[in-house]
Design a protein around this motif. Structure first.
Motif, PDB file in Angstrom:
ATOM      1  N   SER A   1       1.082  -1.048  -0.033  1.00 13.59           N
ATOM      2  CA  SER A   1       0.251   0.067   0.061  1.00 13.59           C
ATOM      3  C   SER A   1       0.942   1.541  -0.124  1.00 13.59           C
ATOM      4  O   SER A   1       2.002   1.725   1.137  1.00 13.59           O
ATOM      5  CB  SER A   1      -0.635  -0.275   1.267  1.00 13.59           C
ATOM      6  OG  SER A   1      -1.803   1.406   0.976  1.00 13.59           O
TER       7      SER A   1
ATOM      8  N   SER B   1      -5.418   5.911  -1.173  1.00 11.85           N
ATOM      9  CA  SER B   1      -4.573   4.824  -0.156  1.00 11.85           C
ATOM     10  C   SER B   1      -4.632   3.549  -1.453  1.00 11.85           C
ATOM     11  O   SER B   1      -5.793   3.161  -1.408  1.00 11.85           O
ATOM     12  CB  SER B   1      -4.292   4.751   0.886  1.00 11.85           C
ATOM     13  OG  SER B   1      -4.134   3.233   1.666  1.00 11.85           O
ATOM     14  N   TYR B   2      -3.251   3.263  -2.629  1.00 14.86           N
ATOM     15  CA  TYR B   2      -3.347   2.047  -3.345  1.00 14.86           C
ATOM     16  C   TYR B   2      -2.882   1.463  -3.760  1.00 14.86           C
ATOM     17  O   TYR B   2      -1.596   1.853  -2.566  1.00 14.86           O
ATOM     18  CB  TYR B   2      -4.440   2.434  -4.584  1.00 14.86           C
ATOM     19  CG  TYR B   2      -5.327   3.669  -4.487  1.00 14.86           C
ATOM     20  CD1 TYR B   2      -5.881   3.098  -4.832  1.00 14.86           C
ATOM     21  CD2 TYR B   2      -5.331   5.287  -4.218  1.00 14.86           C
ATOM     22  CE1 TYR B   2      -7.896   3.357  -4.673  1.00 14.86           C
ATOM     23  CE2 TYR B   2      -6.711   5.583  -4.570  1.00 14.86           C
ATOM     24  CZ  TYR B   2      -8.135   5.059  -4.639  1.00 14.86           C
ATOM     25  OH  TYR B   2      -8.929   5.644  -5.043  1.00 14.86           O
ATOM     26  N   SER B   3      -2.566  -0.055  -4.048  1.00 13.49           N
ATOM     27  CA  SER B   3      -1.272  -0.907  -3.944  1.00 13.49           C
ATOM     28  C   SER B   3      -0.398  -0.063  -5.068  1.00 13.49           C
ATOM     29  O   SER B   3      -0.602   0.732  -5.987  1.00 13.49           O
ATOM     30  CB  SER B   3      -2.132  -2.317  -4.664  1.00 13.49           C
ATOM     31  OG  SER B   3      -2.456  -2.287  -5.749  1.00 13.49           O
TER      32      SER B   3
ATOM     33  N   SER C   1       0.086   5.401   0.573  1.00 14.72           N
ATOM     34  CA  SER C   1      -0.966   6.406   0.662  1.00 14.72           C
ATOM     35  C   SER C   1      -0.224   8.257   0.133  1.00 14.72           C
ATOM     36  O   SER C   1       0.797   8.106   0.999  1.00 14.72           O
ATOM     37  CB  SER C   1      -1.233   6.606   2.380  1.00 14.72           C
ATOM     38  OG  SER C   1      -1.871   5.096   2.420  1.00 14.72           O
TER      39      SER C   1
END
Length: 459
Positions: A70, A81-83, A72
């Motif tokens: 993750s 917030s993402y991969s 952010s």
């Protein structure tokens, strides 16, 4: 005496060069490599091989987990917030799509698509190369879980196609190179429309309004002549954010902004020449200008030199190395690494994709082109035979980047892995078979060019 004068004349005609520092001797070979179009295709092949090796090694779990890490960004209460994989696919790939938009704009204003008559064959061929593969895929996947991936076999990967043509070198006639590249660009336009129409889930109208508001502001600034690149970058980020939060895939923002970029130079070559001539007078002490006026002239020449090429050309030249050697390899690392299992080869979606890209592409290209010629809408270039067009159609079955991108939007889990496997197999088969056929069919250096046999109706 004449030899001395000849030497002086040659000295005057010699092209001026910037001073060469020691670091330039190290950087120049790398710079030349980065500006060779085929090199990006070679790098993409190597990175894809690395991704496959890592995904099928003892490091597989660590490698696959890494892309799910993750990342952010937050400002006060607002947070994204993402991969890492999401940031690559939705963030960095927006730059890739921006460059696609620039290429489309250049072709429409300055290139092959400007002349409709010359563009009919690649336009019609591209249409056939999208419709037939998608139809064949749907026939094979109708009612199956993979039906939603109908857009995957429609794309052609420009980087790989350019790499293959570069390997063939001077044997490739210019008309074939132009046809294939134009076809690939039109394919990209089709894939962009597929993404916008077929893979948009649940619209958030307020966020979409924010995105289109930013586009409207950019259009207004372009109309009144604002040329501040940092301002446009900031507004472009706002447009990307609006599209990202709206449910429309964020990369569409990149395409729109690319197509909006001006394709005409602000300063003509003639006006630039006047500025340079005036500067020459200043440097020789013949101008009579004050110090402040001389400085202002130098600044004007600097701006004129930059603005004598269009924003489309400048941005393409600046971004191509970053996209070809940074963004696309990162995308391949994040998406092409799939654990290959024996059962995966028997999945119906693998077969549908392989047939769609390796069979549907050339059949669609030949079928639609043949109809266009029979109807008298267009004719093949003199140095392209129907066999060469068919071999080129097979080469156009290298879907890779765009196909993987659409697969990530359409599918998940094991089905996504199977689709990636099908895309990789189809792309390898298309590259290998297309290259072999072109080596066989294209005339060798020094050999007379073949002429095509046009399809005509009996009189």
């Amino acid at each position: 005496m004449e030899n001395v004068q000849d030497k002086d004349h040659q000295t005057l005609l010699r092209e001026p060069r910037l001073p060469i520092e020691p670091v330039n001797r190290l950087i120049e070979p790398l710079s030349r490599f980065l500006h060779v179009e085929s090199a990006s295709g070679i790098v993409l092949v190597l990175v894809t091989a690395v991704a496959l090796l890592l995904a099928n090694s003892s490091f597989s779990d660590s490698y696959l987990r890494f892309w799910q890490t993750s990342l952010s960004l937050s400002v006060g209460p607002w947070q994204m917030s993402y991969s890492l994989q999401h940031w690559v696919n939705d963030g960095l790939m927006a730059v890739f799509f921006f460059v696609i938009g620039l290429e489309v704009k250049r072709e429409l204003v300055l290139g092959e698509l400007k002349n409709l008559q010359a563009a009919i064959i690649p336009l019609v061929a591209a249409l056939g190369g999208m419709v037939v593969p998608a139809a064949l895929y749907l026939v094979l996947q109708w009612g199956e879980a993979g039906q939603r991936g109908w857009g995957m076999p429609m794309a052609t990967d420009i980087a790989f196609v350019v790499g293959c043509l570069a390997i063939l070198g001077s044997r490739v006639p210019k008309s074939l190179r132009v046809l294939l590249l134009t076809l690939a660009i039109v394919d990209d336009i089709g894939a962009i429309l597929v993404i916008a129409i077929g893979y948009t889930d649940g619209l958030h109208l307020s966020a979409l309004a924010w995105g289109f508001g930013g586009i409207g502001l950019i259009w207004l600034l372009l109309q009144i002549g604002v040329r501040s690149l940092p301002l446009y970058v900031l507004l472009g980020l706002g447009v990307w954010l609006g599209f990202h939060e709206s449910g429309v895939h964020a990369t569409i923002a990149g395409v729109i902004l690319g197509v909006m970029t001006p394709a005409q130079a602000w300063i003509s070559q003639g006006l630039l020449a006047e500025f340079v001539q005036k500067l020459g007078d200043v440097l020789q002490g013949n101008s009579g200008l004050l110090e402040d006026e001389r400085q202002a002239l130098v600044e004007s020449v600097t701006v004129a030199a930059q603005e004598s090429t269009s924003p489309v050309e400048r941005l393409e030249a600046a971004l191509h190395p970053w996209v070809g050697f940074g963004i696309m390899p990162l995308f391949a690392l994040a998406n092409a690494g799939i654990p290959i299992q024996g059962a995966g080869f028997r999945e119906s979606i693998v077969i549908a994709l392989v047939l769609g890209l390796t069979v549907g592409k050339p059949v669609g290209i030949l079928l639609f082109s043949g109809v266009a010629v029979l109807l008298g809408w267009a004719k093949l270039p003199d140095d392209i035979t129907w066999g060469i067009l068919g071999a080129s159609g097979i080469l156009a079955g290298i879907g890779f980047t765009m196909s993987l991108f659409i697969a990530g939007l359409a599918l998940t889990g094991a089905l996504l892995d199977a689709a990636k496997l099908g895309i990789l197999i189809a792309s390898m088969v298309s590259a290998g078979l297309g290259m072999l056929l072109l080596v066989w069919l294209l005339p060798r250096p020094g050999q007379p060019s073949l002429t095509n046999t046009s399809l005509t109706t009996a009189e």
